[in-house]
Design a protein around this motif. Structure first.
Motif, PDB file in Angstrom:
ATOM      1  N   ARG A  31     -78.740 -58.066  51.351  1.00 30.17           N
ATOM      2  CA  ARG A  31     -77.703 -58.217  52.341  1.00 30.17           C
ATOM      3  C   ARG A  31     -77.997 -58.105  53.800  1.00 30.17           C
ATOM      4  O   ARG A  31     -77.289 -58.711  54.559  1.00 30.17           O
ATOM      5  CB  ARG A  31     -76.540 -57.226  51.734  1.00 30.17           C
ATOM      6  N   LEU A  83     -71.208 -60.557  46.807  1.00 31.47           N
ATOM      7  CA  LEU A  83     -71.515 -59.592  47.717  1.00 31.47           C
ATOM      8  C   LEU A  83     -71.559 -60.149  49.001  1.00 31.47           C
ATOM      9  O   LEU A  83     -71.261 -59.405  50.052  1.00 31.47           O
ATOM     10  CB  LEU A  83     -72.803 -58.851  47.176  1.00 31.47           C
ATOM     11  N   GLU A 121     -67.991 -48.358  42.070  1.00 32.55           N
ATOM     12  CA  GLU A 121     -68.420 -49.342  42.749  1.00 32.55           C
ATOM     13  C   GLU A 121     -68.820 -50.584  41.999  1.00 32.55           C
ATOM     14  O   GLU A 121     -68.784 -51.837  42.572  1.00 32.55           O
ATOM     15  CB  GLU A 121     -69.676 -48.701  43.509  1.00 32.55           C
ATOM     16  N   SER A 151     -81.288 -51.114  43.687  1.00 29.81           N
ATOM     17  CA  SER A 151     -80.592 -50.525  44.988  1.00 29.81           C
ATOM     18  C   SER A 151     -81.075 -51.067  46.047  1.00 29.81           C
ATOM     19  O   SER A 151     -80.472 -51.672  46.998  1.00 29.81           O
ATOM     20  CB  SER A 151     -80.478 -49.197  44.767  1.00 29.81           C
ATOM     21  N   GLN A 191     -69.661 -53.084  51.326  1.00 28.78           N
ATOM     22  CA  GLN A 191     -69.563 -52.994  49.849  1.00 28.78           C
ATOM     23  C   GLN A 191     -70.993 -52.774  49.493  1.00 28.78           C
ATOM     24  O   GLN A 191     -71.354 -52.167  48.401  1.00 28.78           O
ATOM     25  CB  GLN A 191     -68.817 -54.252  49.485  1.00 28.78           C
ATOM     26  N   THR A 192     -71.889 -53.574  49.739  1.00 33.54           N
ATOM     27  CA  THR A 192     -73.285 -53.572  49.143  1.00 33.54           C
ATOM     28  C   THR A 192     -74.125 -52.297  49.661  1.00 33.54           C
ATOM     29  O   THR A 192     -74.609 -51.771  48.521  1.00 33.54           O
ATOM     30  CB  THR A 192     -74.295 -54.838  49.745  1.00 33.54           C
ATOM     31  N   VAL A 193     -73.769 -51.944  50.661  1.00 36.94           N
ATOM     32  CA  VAL A 193     -74.262 -50.297  51.051  1.00 36.94           C
ATOM     33  C   VAL A 193     -73.892 -49.303  50.216  1.00 36.94           C
ATOM     34  O   VAL A 193     -74.581 -48.666  49.521  1.00 36.94           O
ATOM     35  CB  VAL A 193     -74.012 -49.924  52.751  1.00 36.94           C
ATOM     36  N   PHE A 194     -72.605 -49.345  49.894  1.00 40.77           N
ATOM     37  CA  PHE A 194     -71.777 -48.432  48.886  1.00 40.77           C
ATOM     38  C   PHE A 194     -72.382 -48.316  47.693  1.00 40.77           C
ATOM     39  O   PHE A 194     -72.642 -47.606  47.147  1.00 40.77           O
ATOM     40  CB  PHE A 194     -70.325 -48.380  49.092  1.00 40.77           C
ATOM     41  N   LEU A 195     -72.431 -49.824  47.114  1.00 39.12           N
ATOM     42  CA  LEU A 195     -72.953 -49.985  46.015  1.00 39.12           C
ATOM     43  C   LEU A 195     -74.183 -49.262  45.655  1.00 39.12           C
ATOM     44  O   LEU A 195     -74.671 -48.764  44.779  1.00 39.12           O
ATOM     45  CB  LEU A 195     -72.595 -51.236  45.660  1.00 39.12           C
ATOM     46  N   SER A 196     -74.971 -49.638  46.644  1.00 41.00           N
ATOM     47  CA  SER A 196     -76.542 -49.279  46.407  1.00 41.00           C
ATOM     48  C   SER A 196     -76.751 -47.919  46.540  1.00 41.00           C
ATOM     49  O   SER A 196     -77.675 -47.355  45.779  1.00 41.00           O
ATOM     50  CB  SER A 196     -77.165 -50.313  47.570  1.00 41.00           C
ATOM     51  N   GLN A 197     -75.876 -47.139  47.440  1.00 44.97           N
ATOM     52  CA  GLN A 197     -75.899 -45.897  47.650  1.00 44.97           C
ATOM     53  C   GLN A 197     -75.510 -45.054  46.128  1.00 44.97           C
ATOM     54  O   GLN A 197     -76.092 -43.935  46.029  1.00 44.97           O
ATOM     55  CB  GLN A 197     -75.279 -45.419  48.891  1.00 44.97           C
ATOM     56  N   ALA A 198     -74.512 -45.612  45.810  1.00 44.01           N
ATOM     57  CA  ALA A 198     -73.679 -44.881  44.510  1.00 44.01           C
ATOM     58  C   ALA A 198     -74.672 -44.799  43.470  1.00 44.01           C
ATOM     59  O   ALA A 198     -74.895 -43.800  42.761  1.00 44.01           O
ATOM     60  CB  ALA A 198     -72.476 -45.289  44.213  1.00 44.01           C
ATOM     61  N   LEU A 199     -75.380 -46.119  43.372  1.00 41.97           N
ATOM     62  CA  LEU A 199     -76.347 -46.203  42.309  1.00 41.97           C
ATOM     63  C   LEU A 199     -77.556 -45.056  42.383  1.00 41.97           C
ATOM     64  O   LEU A 199     -77.954 -44.397  41.423  1.00 41.97           O
ATOM     65  CB  LEU A 199     -76.970 -47.735  42.178  1.00 41.97           C
ATOM     66  N   LEU A 200     -78.093 -45.083  43.544  1.00 37.39           N
ATOM     67  CA  LEU A 200     -79.087 -44.155  43.788  1.00 37.39           C
ATOM     68  C   LEU A 200     -78.841 -42.883  43.619  1.00 37.39           C
ATOM     69  O   LEU A 200     -79.447 -42.072  43.083  1.00 37.39           O
ATOM     70  CB  LEU A 200     -79.880 -44.433  45.444  1.00 37.39           C
ATOM     71  N   THR A 201     -77.682 -42.400  44.341  1.00 42.86           N
ATOM     72  CA  THR A 201     -77.010 -41.041  44.191  1.00 42.86           C
ATOM     73  C   THR A 201     -76.867 -40.629  42.950  1.00 42.86           C
ATOM     74  O   THR A 201     -77.259 -39.546  42.209  1.00 42.86           O
ATOM     75  CB  THR A 201     -75.876 -40.705  44.990  1.00 42.86           C
ATOM     76  N   MET A 202     -76.316 -41.517  42.045  1.00 45.14           N
ATOM     77  CA  MET A 202     -76.062 -41.510  40.724  1.00 45.14           C
ATOM     78  C   MET A 202     -77.331 -40.931  40.000  1.00 45.14           C
ATOM     79  O   MET A 202     -77.569 -40.060  39.181  1.00 45.14           O
ATOM     80  CB  MET A 202     -75.383 -42.683  40.076  1.00 45.14           C
ATOM     81  N   PRO A 223     -67.448 -57.760  53.077  1.00 49.23           N
ATOM     82  CA  PRO A 223     -68.242 -56.993  54.238  1.00 49.23           C
ATOM     83  C   PRO A 223     -69.470 -56.298  53.669  1.00 49.23           C
ATOM     84  O   PRO A 223     -69.430 -55.817  52.505  1.00 49.23           O
ATOM     85  CB  PRO A 223     -67.294 -55.898  54.359  1.00 49.23           C
ATOM     86  N   LYS A 224     -70.359 -56.247  54.568  1.00 47.35           N
ATOM     87  CA  LYS A 224     -71.693 -55.543  54.326  1.00 47.35           C
ATOM     88  C   LYS A 224     -71.554 -53.956  53.610  1.00 47.35           C
ATOM     89  O   LYS A 224     -72.249 -53.648  52.830  1.00 47.35           O
ATOM     90  CB  LYS A 224     -72.432 -55.405  55.628  1.00 47.35           C
TER      91      LYS A 224
END
Lengths: 206, 206
Positions: free
Chosen positions: A52, B33, A14, A45, B40-51, B37-38
């Motif tokens: 956004r 960003l 990502e 995050s 991409q930011t949602v995925f990025l932000s979720q991936a960071l948190l999950t990680m 599309p919105k």
């Protein structure tokens, strides 16, 4: 790249979709976040998501804003008859930083660039033309960068508003203050001689 | 920097806390960003948190993993008596990529570096010494970078395990495959002559 962890891989993927950030840099950033307290990742995050979801574009000048009409457009002390046309919010910030401009802005959101698939319809050009034709504007200042795309965009807009009886101007091009003449490129130096100004104007403050 | 929006400012501030990313780059990333599309930011932000929340460190080798014992440590086809000591997950990935190593790893999580406030206690050194002293190990391969910090860390660990009757080795230093001799630094070239190997060994595959 073979990752030992799926969640790590997903985070790296990502991040590396951002411009100028490859997989290696993304991995470096992720490892940095893992060494910091968990809060930093949570804050980052959340800040991205909030940005956004909550950011707005000013209905008047299309600048980024927290409200529907931005601070500059709602400021009664500014001259709303003078409009400075810029590419994006960074240019607004740069010009505001000089403290020399008291008019308002119109943010196009980019430049016409067929090679990147950006045509006039993707930009906030129509609303500018409408504003000018409504008669509420006395001067339009073009402040796009002087690249091929910038010049094309300037010219496209100019063609549409030239019949209105308003002043159109462009920011001065020339040798930067403090620069040595011998290192200046010849186009800039040539223009700065052709477009010379009266000496007493050079130190004028507005 | 004067921002026209508070949520924009907050996002830029959070991003610019990452190493090597200044405010201007952060602003460029945020503007990117906003143009995407919105999701991409949602995925990025979720991936960071999950990680950050789900990633684990392997209890055995301290490598990043999705489970408590990583894939390499739980692989019965690997030689668990040979341990390669590395700085972090990037080195594990680099060595795994060669396909030449069938032992296991021990990830220190950094190098001893007083100037950055990293002492032996911040690193996973004790668990390595314990593993070696338990008698389950036949060889320790040092694969830290040959900087002052890397050499210090190697030597610190070596001192603690030298009395155990195991083989200690270090990865070969020398001229990289494909490099021109004339551009090699003199320390590397000097070492590569002193530590020359029998010609027939040079093309050996394991």
């Amino acid at each position: 790249m073979e990752f030992s962890s799926k969640v790590l891989e997903k985070a790296v993927n990502e991040i590396s979709q951002l411009p100028g950030i490859g997989k290696r840099t993304a991995l470096r950033l992720v490892l940095h976040l893992l060494k910091q307290p968990k809060e930093q990742t949570v804050f980052l995050s959340q800040a991205l998501l909030t940005m956004r979801e909550e950011i707005k574009f000013c209905l008047n000048c299309h600048n980024l804003s927290d409200v529907t009409i931005c601070e500059i457009c709602s400021n009664k002390n500014r001259d709303h008859k003078i409009i400075c046309v810029v590419e994006d919010v960074r240019d607004v910030m740069a010009i505001e930083n000089t403290g020399q401009y008291r008019g308002v802005y119109h943010v196009l959101g980019g430049k016409i660039s067929p090679i990147d698939g950006v045509g006039p319809n993707q930009l906030n050009i129509n609303s500018l033309v409408k504003k000018v034709k409504s008669g509420a504007v006395s001067e339009v200042i073009f402040a796009l960068s002087s690249t091929m795309e910038g010049d094309t965009t300037n010219f496209y807009i100019y063609k549409q508003i030239q019949e209105s009886s308003i002043i159109t101007s462009t920011i001065a091009r020339g040798i930067a203050v403090g620069d040595e003449l011998e290192y200046a490129d010849e186009v800039t130096l040539g223009r700065s001689i052709l477009q010379r100004i009266p000496f007493e104007n050079a130190f004028k403050n507005y």
